[in-house]
Motif scaffolding. Structure first.
Motif, short mmCIF file in Angstrom:
data_model
loop_
_atom_site.label_atom_id
_atom_site.label_comp_id
_atom_site.label_asym_id
_atom_site.label_seq_id
_atom_site.Cartn_x
_atom_site.Cartn_y
_atom_site.Cartn_z
N ARG A 1 -97.14 29.99 -66.02
CA ARG A 1 -98.36 29.99 -65.17
C ARG A 1 -98.18 29.48 -63.72
N GLY A 2 -97.49 28.37 -63.79
CA GLY A 2 -97.21 28.07 -62.26
C GLY A 2 -98.34 27.17 -61.57
N ARG A 3 -99.14 26.53 -62.66
CA ARG A 3 -100.32 25.87 -62.17
C ARG A 3 -100.20 24.37 -62.12
N ARG A 4 -99.65 23.68 -63.31
CA ARG A 4 -99.52 22.43 -63.34
C ARG A 4 -98.13 22.03 -63.29
N LEU A 5 -97.26 22.67 -63.52
CA LEU A 5 -95.82 22.44 -63.28
C LEU A 5 -95.16 23.59 -62.34
N ALA A 6 -94.02 23.25 -61.58
CA ALA A 6 -93.38 24.16 -60.76
C ALA A 6 -93.02 25.44 -61.47
N LYS A 7 -93.34 26.48 -60.86
CA LYS A 7 -93.37 27.88 -61.83
C LYS A 7 -91.84 28.49 -61.60
N ASN A 8 -91.41 28.88 -62.76
CA ASN A 8 -90.10 29.68 -62.76
C ASN A 8 -90.07 30.59 -61.84
N LEU A 9 -89.29 30.94 -60.97
CA LEU A 9 -89.22 31.74 -59.93
C LEU A 9 -88.12 33.01 -60.07
N GLY A 10 -87.21 32.58 -60.80
CA GLY A 10 -86.18 33.69 -60.87
C GLY A 10 -85.78 33.98 -62.48
N VAL A 11 -85.17 35.17 -62.78
CA VAL A 11 -84.80 35.55 -63.93
C VAL A 11 -84.03 34.76 -64.64
N ALA A 12 -83.10 34.23 -63.84
CA ALA A 12 -81.99 33.09 -64.54
C ALA A 12 -82.71 31.96 -65.14
N GLU A 13 -83.84 31.39 -64.39
CA GLU A 13 -84.75 30.22 -65.07
C GLU A 13 -85.33 30.74 -66.29
N LYS A 14 -85.85 31.81 -66.36
CA LYS A 14 -86.81 32.42 -67.42
C LYS A 14 -85.74 32.46 -68.54
N ALA A 15 -84.56 32.78 -68.30
CA ALA A 15 -83.65 33.33 -69.48
C ALA A 15 -83.12 32.03 -70.00
N SER A 16 -82.95 31.04 -69.18
CA SER A 16 -82.35 29.98 -69.54
C SER A 16 -83.36 29.23 -70.55
N SER A 17 -84.68 29.15 -69.99
CA SER A 17 -85.96 28.66 -70.76
C SER A 17 -86.00 29.24 -72.10
N ALA A 18 -85.66 30.71 -72.19
CA ALA A 18 -85.94 31.29 -73.47
C ALA A 18 -84.59 30.79 -74.52
N LEU A 19 -83.46 30.74 -73.99
CA LEU A 19 -82.39 30.56 -74.80
C LEU A 19 -82.58 28.99 -75.23
N SER A 20 -83.10 27.92 -74.32
CA SER A 20 -83.25 26.77 -74.75
C SER A 20 -84.19 26.68 -75.96
N ILE A 21 -85.24 27.56 -75.96
CA ILE A 21 -86.27 27.21 -77.10
C ILE A 21 -85.61 28.11 -78.10
N PHE A 22 -84.76 29.09 -78.28
CA PHE A 22 -84.19 29.66 -79.15
C PHE A 22 -83.33 28.74 -80.10
N PHE A 23 -82.41 28.00 -79.35
CA PHE A 23 -81.34 27.05 -79.93
C PHE A 23 -82.20 25.86 -80.47
N ALA A 24 -83.26 25.60 -79.86
CA ALA A 24 -83.95 24.23 -80.42
C ALA A 24 -84.74 24.72 -81.58
N VAL A 25 -85.13 26.00 -81.85
CA VAL A 25 -85.81 26.55 -82.98
C VAL A 25 -84.53 26.60 -84.08
N ALA A 26 -83.56 26.97 -83.65
CA ALA A 26 -82.48 26.97 -84.64
C ALA A 26 -82.11 25.40 -85.13
N GLY A 27 -81.99 24.40 -84.13
CA GLY A 27 -81.83 23.14 -84.46
C GLY A 27 -82.87 22.56 -85.51
N THR A 28 -84.25 22.98 -85.13
CA THR A 28 -85.30 22.65 -85.92
C THR A 28 -84.93 23.31 -87.40
N CYS A 29 -84.77 24.66 -87.73
CA CYS A 29 -84.42 24.93 -89.00
C CYS A 29 -83.24 24.20 -89.74
#
Length: 305
Positions: free
Chosen positions: A90-118
């Motif tokens: 949303r880019g309202r309360r925290l600095a907004k992701n501006l590039g594809v690399a940032e968004k991809a890194s964020s998505a991958l971090s969530i994926f592996f965090a969920v794997a760690g959760t399992c």
């Protein structure tokens, strides 16, 4: 309704605190019970093993606590990941992701965090007494999942730091997570090397240390989400973007990407307007010097907490 949503956005910092408190409380309770009982030698322990693994204690009468603690810890930690992703999207309360690399890194971090959760939840269910091989496999998934997730978060924050060089909170969080990666990789190597050999007691010590350091890693998300508690009401008046680049181009007398006359990096903002982004305070008013004197435009002044 909008005000309620803004208030909820400002409370996401509670999520990592719940996660860290649950994890630390579970570890302390398990260790204290083992000590109070006289440091019993469980059936899952080797004959020469003097210190119990977390899994050894969690496979006994405290298994319900182990399962509950693992579930609450990882679920609230994953919610912290999703909250951080949502606010940066949303880019309202925290600095907004501006590039594809940032968004991809964020998505991958969530994926592996969920794997760690399992991995953590399943290792608590499939205990080391009844399912030793499954338990060890899920343990490796848990450790690897969160370490790889931290690597991708560091990659995301490194890219964010390029666009938001004036935000100290990004640098602090980056270095804290990088420290976690380095320490946990080193400790995990020793843990694996000793746990699968005859040095079980040493391996148990390193497992407890790794678990305690994981608490510190969870708390880094409190650092990430804490700035979002106050600034949602201000950023609606501001244009999120390459703030440093805009300021530099402005001071050089060029509008970004054009040969036109310079304009302030921020649009029409009243003199009294103050914006907070990731803990950074930004003041400004187009066409004025910030004091209402009608002087030549000046770039906004960025000042960290």
């Amino acid at each position: 309704m909008a005000n309620l949503k803004d208030r909820l956005d400002g409370l996401y910092w509670i999520l990592p605190l719940v996660s860290a408190a649950t994890w630390l409380g579970m570890l302390l309770a398990m260790f204290i019970v083992w000590e109070v009982q006289g440091t019993p030698h469980y059936v899952s322990m080797e004959a020469n093993q003097r210190i119990a693994y977390i899994s050894d204690i969690g496979a006994q009468e405290l298994q319900p606590l182990f399962i509950t603690g693992a579930c609450v810890t990882t679920i609230f930690l994953d919610l912290s990941f999703f909250a951080e992703r949502w606010l940066r999207h949303r880019g309202r309360r925290l600095a907004k992701n501006l590039g594809v690399a940032e968004k991809a890194s964020s998505a991958l971090s969530i994926f592996f965090a969920v794997a760690g959760t399992c991995g953590l939840i399943l290792l608590s269910v499939f205990d080391t007494v009844s399912h030793p091989r499954l338990h060890d496999g899920f343990l490796l998934i848990f450790i690897a999942g969160y370490i790889i997730s931290a690597i991708f978060i560091c990659a995301e924050y490194q890219r964010l730091g390029v666009h938001y060089r004036n935000l100290r909170v990004l640098r602090r969080s980056f270095w804290m997570k990088l420290f976690f990666i380095i320490i946990e990789v080193l400790l995990a190597a020793v843990f694996i090397g000793t746990s699968f050999t005859s040095h079980k007691s040493i391996g148990a010590v390193f497992e407890w240390v790794i678990a305690l350091i994981f608490t510190c890693y969870v708390l880094t998300f409190f650092v990430d989400l804490w700035p979002a508690r106050t600034n949602g009401q201000w950023t609606s008046n501001m244009e999120m973007g390459h703030m440093d680049r805009a300021t530099v181009e402005y001071r050089n007398g060029n509008a970004i990407g054009t040969g036109q006359q310079p304009k302030p990096p921020i649009g029409n903002v009243d003199a009294a307007t103050v914006g907070h982004i990731d803990g950074t305070v930004v003041h400004g008013r187009q066409g004025y010097d910030g004091a209402g004197n009608g002087l030549q435009p000046k770039p906004p002044i960025a000042q960290n907490y």
